[in-house]
Design an enzyme around this catalytic site. Structure first.
Site, mmCIF file in Angstrom:
data_model
loop_
_atom_site.group_PDB
_atom_site.id
_atom_site.type_symbol
_atom_site.label_atom_id
_atom_site.label_comp_id
_atom_site.label_asym_id
_atom_site.label_seq_id
_atom_site.Cartn_x
_atom_site.Cartn_y
_atom_site.Cartn_z
ATOM 1 N N GLY A 196 4.320 -4.070 3.954
ATOM 2 C CA GLY A 196 4.654 -5.439 3.529
ATOM 3 C C GLY A 196 4.394 -6.453 4.650
ATOM 4 N N ASP A 216 -2.305 -1.385 10.280
ATOM 5 C CA ASP A 216 -2.496 -1.446 8.821
ATOM 6 C C ASP A 216 -3.115 -2.758 8.344
ATOM 7 O OD1 ASP A 216 -1.496 1.082 8.303
ATOM 8 O OD2 ASP A 216 0.541 0.388 7.858
ATOM 9 N N ALA A 257 10.450 -2.947 5.890
ATOM 10 C CA ALA A 257 10.600 -1.706 6.679
ATOM 11 C C ALA A 257 10.627 -0.491 5.755
ATOM 12 C CB ALA A 257 11.858 -1.756 7.547
ATOM 13 N N ALA A 258 9.629 -0.420 4.882
ATOM 14 C CA ALA A 258 9.653 0.553 3.790
ATOM 15 C C ALA A 258 8.518 1.576 3.856
ATOM 16 C CB ALA A 258 9.582 -0.190 2.456
ATOM 17 N N GLY A 259 7.530 1.361 4.764
ATOM 18 C CA GLY A 259 6.343 2.228 4.759
ATOM 19 C C GLY A 259 5.326 1.774 3.733
ATOM 20 N N LEU A 260 5.451 0.497 3.285
ATOM 21 C CA LEU A 260 4.548 -0.041 2.260
ATOM 22 C C LEU A 260 3.652 -1.150 2.818
ATOM 23 C CD1 LEU A 260 7.150 -0.255 -0.674
ATOM 24 C CD2 LEU A 260 5.347 1.454 -0.371
ATOM 25 N N LYS A 308 0.850 -1.207 0.000
ATOM 26 C CA LYS A 308 0.000 0.000 0.000
ATOM 27 C C LYS A 308 0.878 1.246 0.000
ATOM 28 C CE LYS A 308 0.788 1.608 4.349
ATOM 29 N NZ LYS A 308 1.646 2.704 4.598
HETATM 30 O O1 C5P Z 1 0.049 -0.590 14.753
HETATM 31 P P1 C5P Z 1 1.483 -0.802 14.427
HETATM 32 O O2 C5P Z 1 2.107 -1.902 15.247
HETATM 33 O O3 C5P Z 1 1.747 -0.975 12.970
HETATM 34 O O4 C5P Z 1 2.237 0.532 14.839
HETATM 35 C C1 C5P Z 1 3.632 0.612 14.951
HETATM 36 C C2 C5P Z 1 3.991 1.788 15.849
HETATM 37 O O5 C5P Z 1 3.695 3.030 15.182
HETATM 38 C C3 C5P Z 1 3.254 1.861 17.154
HETATM 39 O O6 C5P Z 1 3.899 1.098 18.124
HETATM 40 C C4 C5P Z 1 3.279 3.345 17.470
HETATM 41 O O7 C5P Z 1 4.536 3.694 18.002
HETATM 42 C C5 C5P Z 1 3.169 3.974 16.099
HETATM 43 N N1 C5P Z 1 1.781 4.307 15.719
HETATM 44 C C6 C5P Z 1 1.133 5.369 16.324
HETATM 45 N N2 C5P Z 1 -0.156 5.647 15.978
HETATM 46 C C7 C5P Z 1 -0.795 4.917 15.044
HETATM 47 C C8 C5P Z 1 -0.150 3.842 14.396
HETATM 48 C C9 C5P Z 1 1.147 3.562 14.771
HETATM 49 O O8 C5P Z 1 1.701 6.074 17.164
HETATM 50 N N3 C5P Z 1 -2.051 5.209 14.728
#
Ligand code: C5P
Length: 313
Positions: free
Chosen positions: A106, A141, A101-104, A11
């Site tokens: 994965g 995500d 670890a790309a922001g995509l 995405k």
């Molecule tokens: O939900 P996910 O594990 O992908 O999020 C990774 C990290 O990104 C979280 O531990 C948090 O530090 C940050 N995050 C956040 N607010 C969000 C989504 C992610 O602060 N809505």
């Protein structure tokens, strides 16, 4: 033994806006998400033992419970103990195309594929909404990765409202292979610098979220106006990631030197994407960026928008 092979697409974020902080310390977001054709392939098979076994040829992908796909299988075992006893463990083989670890998303997409695959393998008959609720406990995500297409994501990112799907928009993705940005770091850095701008009460949060729902980008999506979509890309996390990672900032600037619809960083980065109105414009952009940055560490992909999340092949 029965098996299923699933496609788990990457995405990008057309819009990522941080509205405030939540009682659970996550950020309240409003995002516009879009799946693309670049995808991983995930095969799920039943095992005659109770194990969860992960295979992946990519050296940076962990094969233990630090991998979200592993935790997705564990979650299904906990939630559906009767089916687990009947069908046994699972063997998961991941063929990675999406940079990690790309922001995509994965990793989230792989976890989404495991949920969908085990639902099929164990004949559970879960709905998309059931799977998304399970997915939300794994990562913000994951619910979007299950449904895919074009959607607004709110809350932590796990509340999904579909938008009309977009066709004919092409994408160039650029990522330095050895560069990773930690998502927790990006959000924490943003909070340190911009917390004073956060909406503090539910009305303030709702008003800012509403501005996106009824704003220019969503209108451009409804009218399939690719030029306007390219002009309305937005990502709050660029404010902290670009100054801290000059390579990402330079890559973004290089994209912008060439004709296309618009450039932005995806998620917490470090992937930069450029939108193009045709395959040939995307290929030109790809070649121009490649010529300007011949560094073999820079991976570039040409792909396009699609309207699907995880699917079985
Ligand atoms: O939900 P996910 O594990 O992908 O999020 C990774 C990290 O990104 C979280 O531990 C948090 O530090 C940050 N995050 C956040 N607010 C969000 C989504 C992610 O602060 N809505």
């Amino acid at each position: 033994m029965k098996s299923y092979t699933l496609i788990a697409p990457a995405k990008i974020n057309l819009h990522l806006e941080i509205l405030g902080i939540r009682p659970d310390n996550y950020h309240e977001l409003v995002m516009v998400m879009q799946t693309v054709d670049l995808a991983d392939r995930v095969k799920i098979e039943s095992l005659s033992t109770d194990d969860i076994i992960l295979h992946c040829g990519h050296p940076q992908v962990p094969l233990d419970r630090t991998n979200l796909a592993y935790r997705a299988a564990e979650l299904m075992q906990q939630e559906f103990p009767t089916a687990f006893r009947e069908y046994g463990g699972v063997e998961i083989t991941m063929h990675k195309q999406i940079p990690i670890a790309a922001g995509l998303a994965g990793g989230s997409g792989n976890a989404a594929a495991v949920l969908v695959g085990i639902d099929l393998l164990w004949e559970l008959g879960l709905t998309q909404s059931d799977l998304q609720q399970l997915g939300a406990t794994l990562g913000s995500d994951v619910p979007f990765c299950i449904s895919g297409g074009t959607a607004i994501a709110t809350g932590r990112g796990e509340v999904i409202s579909p938008l009309p799907s977009l066709e004919g928009i092409h994408v160039v993705l650029g990522k330095y292979q050895s560069l990773e940005v930690s998502t927790p770091w990006a959000y924490a850095a943003y909070r340190r610098e911009f917390e004073y701008e956060y909406a503090l009460d539910p009305d303030g949060l709702a008003a800012r979220s509403h501005r996106v729902h009824s704003g220019d980008l969503v209108r451009a999506i409804a009218t399939q106006d690719a030029v306007k979509i390219g002009q309305r890309l937005y990502n709050d996390l660029e404010k902290v990631v670009l100054p801290a990672y000059p390579l990402v900032s330079q890559l973004r600037a290089e994209f912008q030197r060439h004709p296309h619809l618009g450039t932005m960083m995806s998620g917490s980065g470090p992937t930069v994407f450029g939108l193009a109105s045709s395959q040939s414009q995307a290929e030109n952009l790809y070649h121009q960026v490649r010529a300007a940055i011949p560094d073999p560490d820079l991976e570039l992909f040409v792909t396009q928008f699609n309207d699907r999340g995880v699917r079985v092949v």
